[in-house]
Design a protein around this motif. Sequence first.
Motif, PDB file in Angstrom:
ATOM      1  N   ILE A  17       0.891  -1.046   0.032  1.00 60.84           N
ATOM      2  CA  ILE A  17      -0.115  -0.045   0.108  1.00 60.84           C
ATOM      3  C   ILE A  17       0.809   1.059   0.089  1.00 60.84           C
ATOM      4  O   ILE A  17       0.609   2.242  -0.660  1.00 60.84           O
ATOM      5  N   ASN A  18       1.807   1.206   0.628  1.00 61.60           N
ATOM      6  CA  ASN A  18       3.077   2.261   0.893  1.00 61.60           C
ATOM      7  C   ASN A  18       3.454   2.662  -0.707  1.00 61.60           C
ATOM      8  O   ASN A  18       3.314   3.798  -0.902  1.00 61.60           O
ATOM      9  N   GLN A  19       3.953   1.430  -1.208  1.00 57.68           N
ATOM     10  CA  GLN A  19       4.239   1.815  -2.895  1.00 57.68           C
ATOM     11  C   GLN A  19       3.320   2.176  -3.578  1.00 57.68           C
ATOM     12  O   GLN A  19       3.559   3.085  -4.589  1.00 57.68           O
ATOM     13  N   ILE A  20       1.969   1.695  -3.611  1.00 59.38           N
ATOM     14  CA  ILE A  20       0.689   2.201  -4.315  1.00 59.38           C
ATOM     15  C   ILE A  20       0.749   3.768  -4.181  1.00 59.38           C
ATOM     16  O   ILE A  20       0.546   4.486  -5.021  1.00 59.38           O
ATOM     17  N   LEU A  21       0.852   4.271  -2.953  1.00 66.21           N
ATOM     18  CA  LEU A  21       0.509   5.656  -2.624  1.00 66.21           C
ATOM     19  C   LEU A  21       1.643   6.716  -2.435  1.00 66.21           C
ATOM     20  O   LEU A  21       1.593   7.705  -2.411  1.00 66.21           O
ATOM     21  N   ASP A  22       2.915   5.757  -2.725  1.00 71.33           N
ATOM     22  CA  ASP A  22       4.034   6.731  -2.749  1.00 71.33           C
ATOM     23  C   ASP A  22       4.365   7.904  -3.631  1.00 71.33           C
ATOM     24  O   ASP A  22       4.859   9.088  -3.363  1.00 71.33           O
ATOM     25  N   ASP A  23       3.542   7.908  -4.844  1.00 73.97           N
ATOM     26  CA  ASP A  23       3.580   8.880  -5.721  1.00 73.97           C
ATOM     27  C   ASP A  23       2.347   9.713  -5.854  1.00 73.97           C
ATOM     28  O   ASP A  23       2.179  10.567  -6.869  1.00 73.97           O
ATOM     29  N   VAL A  24       1.456   9.426  -4.818  1.00 81.52           N
ATOM     30  CA  VAL A  24       0.137  10.276  -4.852  1.00 81.52           C
ATOM     31  C   VAL A  24       0.451  11.398  -3.891  1.00 81.52           C
ATOM     32  O   VAL A  24       0.682  11.322  -2.919  1.00 81.52           O
ATOM     33  N   GLN A  25       0.213  12.550  -4.812  1.00 80.11           N
ATOM     34  CA  GLN A  25       0.614  14.025  -4.200  1.00 80.11           C
ATOM     35  C   GLN A  25      -0.089  13.947  -2.770  1.00 80.11           C
ATOM     36  O   GLN A  25       0.442  14.899  -1.781  1.00 80.11           O
ATOM     37  N   ASP A  26      -1.552  13.834  -2.671  1.00 84.54           N
ATOM     38  CA  ASP A  26      -2.293  14.254  -1.745  1.00 84.54           C
ATOM     39  C   ASP A  26      -2.764  13.274  -0.431  1.00 84.54           C
ATOM     40  O   ASP A  26      -3.402  13.551   0.292  1.00 84.54           O
ATOM     41  N   ILE A  27      -2.092  11.952  -0.757  1.00 88.97           N
ATOM     42  CA  ILE A  27      -1.971  11.102   0.312  1.00 88.97           C
ATOM     43  C   ILE A  27      -0.892  10.613   1.186  1.00 88.97           C
ATOM     44  O   ILE A  27       0.278  10.488   0.093  1.00 88.97           O
ATOM     45  N   ASN A  28      -0.818  10.596   2.350  1.00 91.99           N
ATOM     46  CA  ASN A  28       0.866  10.091   3.000  1.00 91.99           C
ATOM     47  C   ASN A  28       0.251   9.304   3.911  1.00 91.99           C
ATOM     48  O   ASN A  28      -0.536   9.501   4.884  1.00 91.99           O
TER      49      ASN A  28
END
Length: 209
Positions: A17-28
């Motif tokens: 999940i961290n990898q999926i969201l790694d490049d998503v600018q508005d989610i950390n």
Amino acid sequence: MIKVIIADDHAVVRKGINQILDDVQDINITGEASNGNELISKIIREDYDVVILDISMPGRDGLDVLKEIKSIKPKLPVLIFTIYPEDQFALRILKAGASGYINKEEEPEIIIEAIRRLNEGRRFISDDVAEMLASKLGKRQDKLIHETLSDREFQVMSLIASGLTVSQIARKLSLSTNTVSTYRNRILEKMRMKTNAEVTHYAIKNNLV
């Protein structure tokens, strides 16, 4: 920025999940937990916008954890992320207070969409879950036998049907064997059955396992 905490006992799932969201600018991803107690402790100490929660973890079950989260922070949205089929748990999970329910087989884009929608104060369910819920609403009001069980009884019934012994269920749910035996007796009485084999047959027939 949407602050998310992930609760799953498998490190590989959390990493995925961290990898999926790694490049998503508005989610950390600002927090991780490997069990229910750790998750509750972090939620009490820190502020998060969305919780991603697996309902099957060692120790305290995810359904119990969900209910405690809603009692501590009623407005904190919880997204259930699970391998269980929608028709087995979705309705109970949503009634218990979850804001969303998705299967771990969904595409990464679905997870991102779900997090954003929950952060906006909306709910998220997959098309399959929506269709299943609509189908249930359209059916007769008579309940199937397993629908008369409490959440804990349903949970124990599912584990019995999965082949676990009373001792194994007790360890998994952090309960005494006497308590699990009591639940088993209630389940057999409510379902008008006498053996675990009958429970297993019923669960398989109704796609509960």
